[in-house]
Design a protein around this motif. Structure first.
Motif, PDB file in Angstrom:
ATOM      1  N   ILE A 389       0.835  -1.204   0.000  1.00 53.33           N
ATOM      2  CA  ILE A 389       0.000   0.000   0.000  1.00 53.33           C
ATOM      3  C   ILE A 389       0.868   1.253   0.000  1.00 53.33           C
ATOM      4  O   ILE A 389       0.578   2.241  -0.692  1.00 53.33           O
ATOM      5  N   LEU A 390       1.962   1.235   0.753  1.00 50.92           N
ATOM      6  CA  LEU A 390       2.857   2.388   0.800  1.00 50.92           C
ATOM      7  C   LEU A 390       3.467   2.674  -0.573  1.00 50.92           C
ATOM      8  O   LEU A 390       3.685   3.831  -0.937  1.00 50.92           O
ATOM      9  N   ILE A 391       3.737   1.626  -1.327  1.00 49.19           N
ATOM     10  CA  ILE A 391       4.294   1.819  -2.668  1.00 49.19           C
ATOM     11  C   ILE A 391       3.291   2.506  -3.585  1.00 49.19           C
ATOM     12  O   ILE A 391       3.651   3.311  -4.453  1.00 49.19           O
ATOM     13  N   PHE A 392       1.998   2.241  -3.387  1.00 48.24           N
ATOM     14  CA  PHE A 392       0.981   2.791  -4.271  1.00 48.24           C
ATOM     15  C   PHE A 392       0.823   4.301  -4.138  1.00 48.24           C
ATOM     16  O   PHE A 392       0.214   4.933  -5.000  1.00 48.24           O
ATOM     17  N   ILE A 393       1.341   4.899  -3.056  1.00 45.82           N
ATOM     18  CA  ILE A 393       1.187   6.351  -2.900  1.00 45.82           C
ATOM     19  C   ILE A 393       2.205   7.123  -3.723  1.00 45.82           C
ATOM     20  O   ILE A 393       2.113   8.350  -3.818  1.00 45.82           O
ATOM     21  N   ILE A 394       3.177   6.443  -4.317  1.00 48.56           N
ATOM     22  CA  ILE A 394       4.188   7.119  -5.136  1.00 48.56           C
ATOM     23  C   ILE A 394       3.571   7.465  -6.481  1.00 48.56           C
ATOM     24  O   ILE A 394       3.077   6.584  -7.194  1.00 48.56           O
ATOM     25  N   PRO A 395       3.560   8.744  -6.883  1.00 51.36           N
ATOM     26  CA  PRO A 395       2.885   9.128  -8.139  1.00 51.36           C
ATOM     27  C   PRO A 395       3.513   8.502  -9.377  1.00 51.36           C
ATOM     28  O   PRO A 395       2.809   8.189 -10.331  1.00 51.36           O
ATOM     29  N   SER A 396       4.830   8.328  -9.385  1.00 47.57           N
ATOM     30  CA  SER A 396       5.522   7.788 -10.559  1.00 47.57           C
ATOM     31  C   SER A 396       5.511   6.266 -10.513  1.00 47.57           C
ATOM     32  O   SER A 396       6.094   5.664  -9.601  1.00 47.57           O
ATOM     33  N   TYR A 397       4.867   5.658 -11.483  1.00 43.77           N
ATOM     34  CA  TYR A 397       4.828   4.194 -11.537  1.00 43.77           C
ATOM     35  C   TYR A 397       6.230   3.626 -11.710  1.00 43.77           C
ATOM     36  O   TYR A 397       6.581   2.598 -11.113  1.00 43.77           O
ATOM     37  N   GLU A 398       7.058   4.297 -12.526  1.00 40.32           N
ATOM     38  CA  GLU A 398       8.413   3.821 -12.770  1.00 40.32           C
ATOM     39  C   GLU A 398       9.237   3.833 -11.483  1.00 40.32           C
ATOM     40  O   GLU A 398       9.978   2.889 -11.206  1.00 40.32           O
ATOM     41  N   LEU A 399       9.109   4.894 -10.682  1.00 30.73           N
ATOM     42  CA  LEU A 399       9.857   4.963  -9.424  1.00 30.73           C
ATOM     43  C   LEU A 399       9.358   3.919  -8.425  1.00 30.73           C
ATOM     44  O   LEU A 399      10.154   3.353  -7.661  1.00 30.73           O
ATOM     45  N   SER A 400       8.057   3.651  -8.403  1.00 31.40           N
ATOM     46  CA  SER A 400       7.528   2.647  -7.467  1.00 31.40           C
ATOM     47  C   SER A 400       8.104   1.269  -7.758  1.00 31.40           C
ATOM     48  O   SER A 400       8.429   0.514  -6.827  1.00 31.40           O
ATOM     49  N   ILE A 401       8.251   0.921  -9.027  1.00 32.16           N
ATOM     50  CA  ILE A 401       8.867  -0.366  -9.377  1.00 32.16           C
ATOM     51  C   ILE A 401      10.330  -0.390  -8.946  1.00 32.16           C
ATOM     52  O   ILE A 401      10.843  -1.406  -8.449  1.00 32.16           O
ATOM     53  N   SER A 402      11.016   0.747  -9.103  1.00 34.76           N
ATOM     54  CA  SER A 402      12.424   0.824  -8.691  1.00 34.76           C
ATOM     55  C   SER A 402      12.563   0.596  -7.195  1.00 34.76           C
ATOM     56  O   SER A 402      13.475  -0.107  -6.746  1.00 34.76           O
TER      57      SER A 402
END
Length: 482
Positions: A389-402
């Motif tokens: 859930i914490l990862i989902f708050i990152i606006p950039s999808y590319e950064l969340s995967i990183s």
């Protein structure tokens, strides 16, 4: 005459049939028409032109009298009757062919003069709010797959003659339209020149994946896990960055715009912060930064405490696992974390009517049964779900995967070297991010190198009335904003 493209209509028709085939493509229109009494050859791609506008244009040029056209006066005659506002003359066959393929309507006169009419109407959808950049209050329009429509959405927000859109044709076969957008005298000219040179150096068949293909050609990302650019589908975000001195790169057929140069903190920004009061926006920003950090560190930290109970004070003893399992704890975490990625991928490919059922099966049935049979402990499922859930708050999808990749790296480091591995892993990740300089802009600016006032503006959403300089990383000649 030197500006004739063909010797006559027959030569033009033979050239077109050689290029497109004789009746081999149903969407290629090659028609013999008259402009008043002058015979012309019209060529176009039916799916790329505005049929209604073309019909109206041709209807206004129907023959009305029997008149013999003098070859010497033919050009003047055509231009007097074909006074369409989007008309231009073409003198090169390569450009003439590209005009047809781009959706323009071309006319060849009896003596071989070539004219191009701007009647393009690409298929596409209407502007609508992008799913991954929604705001509570704000505009509901977003970029589409048409580059002309996207430039208009930005022009609507920046009504200034210094706004530039440079058009480039990229790739050998695809001939994709790519536009570089920037504010003249604000954007850094050296960065612009480097982008132009890299665009000219692209030697490939086509940009099949549009902006992503272009990104890899421009910035040589190779196997770096972090994104070197920011993608946005919101015209207001693109306009705001242009005014700051950033450069936007637009690719035809893509609803996303590339913004450069950027830092990691640009990837953590969201339009919602600027749609709320400064204090509320600052609170939202702090929550997002905290969530991103915890999304990276929560699972490795919990694993350290769960396997080293002596590090926990009595008040936090509940952080460990209550029930022992035959499956090693690290393996449980890795399976659960990777399993969530499988669920995310399945959700993308699951038809919408079945997505609810898929979520119930994954979240309730599989999760509960996995706990009941002893594959996972309840704590593993809980902390893995919170980390997701914490990862989902990152606006950039590319950064969340990183961040997910870095998290797995930290987990493995902790599994191998324990507590020391956590600190070694954090140091390696931080050092790696600090070493990156896409487009010569420090990736961790303004933290490394440290700029106190700029860092303060990264952490706090100041009122828009506060006087602010343009970011150092854009290297603008006009740091002060008017």
């Amino acid at each position: 005459m030197t500006n004739r493209l063909f010797s006559n209509l027959e030569a033009a028709e033979d050239f077109l049939k050689e290029q497109f085939g004789d009746g081999e493509s149903f969407d290629v229109g090659i028609k013999h028409l008259f402009v008043k009494d002058l015979p012309v050859l019209c060529a176009y791609i039916s799916g790329l032109v505005d049929g209604e506008a073309l019909t109206q244009l041709l209807s206004s040029m129907l023959p009305d009298e029997d008149y013999e056209i003098d070859v010497e006066d033919e050009k003047e005659y055509f231009e007097s009757y074909f006074n369409f506002h989007g008309r231009s003359e073409e003198t090169e066959r390569k450009a003439y062919l590209l005009a047809i393929l781009s959706g323009q309507v071309t006319f060849i006169t009896k003596s071989g003069y070539c004219y191009v009419a701007e009647l393009r109407n690409y298929p596409g959808r209407s502007p609508e709010e992008p799913d991954n950049e929604k705001v509570i209050r704000g505009s509901r329009d977003g970029f589409t797959e048409g580059i002309s429509q996207n430039t208009a959405l930005i022009r609507r927000r920046i009504r200034n003659s210094n706004l530039r859109f440079e058009l480039h044709k990229i790739s050998k076969i695809g001939q994709t339209d790519v536009a570089i957008a920037y504010m003249k005298d604000v954007a850094n000219e050296d960065m612009l020149e480097k982008l132009r040179q890299r665009l000219d150096q692209i030697n490939h068949d086509g940009l099949t994946m549009a902006d992503k293909s272009l990104e890899e050609w421009l910035f040589k990302q190779k196997f770096h896990p972090v994104p070197f650019v920011r993608y946005t589908e919101r015209p207001d975000i693109a306009a705001a960055h242009l005014l700051e001195g950033h450069i936007a790169i637009m690719v035809d057929t893509s609803p996303s715009v590339i913004l450069v140069p950027i830092t990691i903190f640009h990837l953590l920004q969201h339009a919602e912060e600027y749609r709320q009061a400064p204090l509320v926006g600052t609170f939202v920003r702090f929550m997002r930064y905290f969530g991103a950090i915890m999304g990276l560190l929560l699972l490795p930290l919990w694993y350290v405490f769960a396997t080293n109970e002596s590090l926990l004070p009595d008040a936090l003893s509940f952080l460990g696992t209550q029930e022992k399992s035959h499956v090693p704890l690290l393996l449980q975490i890795l399976i659960a974390d990777i399993g969530i990625e499988f669920l995310r991928m399945a959700a993308i490919h699951t038809p919408t009517p079945l997505s609810t059922a898929m979520g119930l099966v994954a979240g309730v049935i599989i999760g509960q049964i996995a706990i009941d049979v002893g594959l996972f402990s309840a704590e593993v499922v809980l902390y893995t779900a919170v980390a997701a859930i914490l990862i989902f708050i990152i606006p950039s999808y590319e950064l969340s995967i990183s961040i997910k990749i870095f998290r797995l790296f930290l987990l493995l480091m902790v599994g191998i070297w324990g507590v020391n591995g956590l600190f070694i892993g954090i140091f390696l990740v931080f050092t790696y991010l600090c070493s990156l300089r896409p487009m010569q802009a420090p990736y961790f600016w303004p933290l490394v190198p440290f700029f106190p006032m700029a860092m303060l503006r990264v952490l706090i959403r100041f009122p828009m009335t506060a006087d602010a300089l343009r970011p150092y990383v854009v290297a603008s000649k006009q740091r002060k904003r008017s």
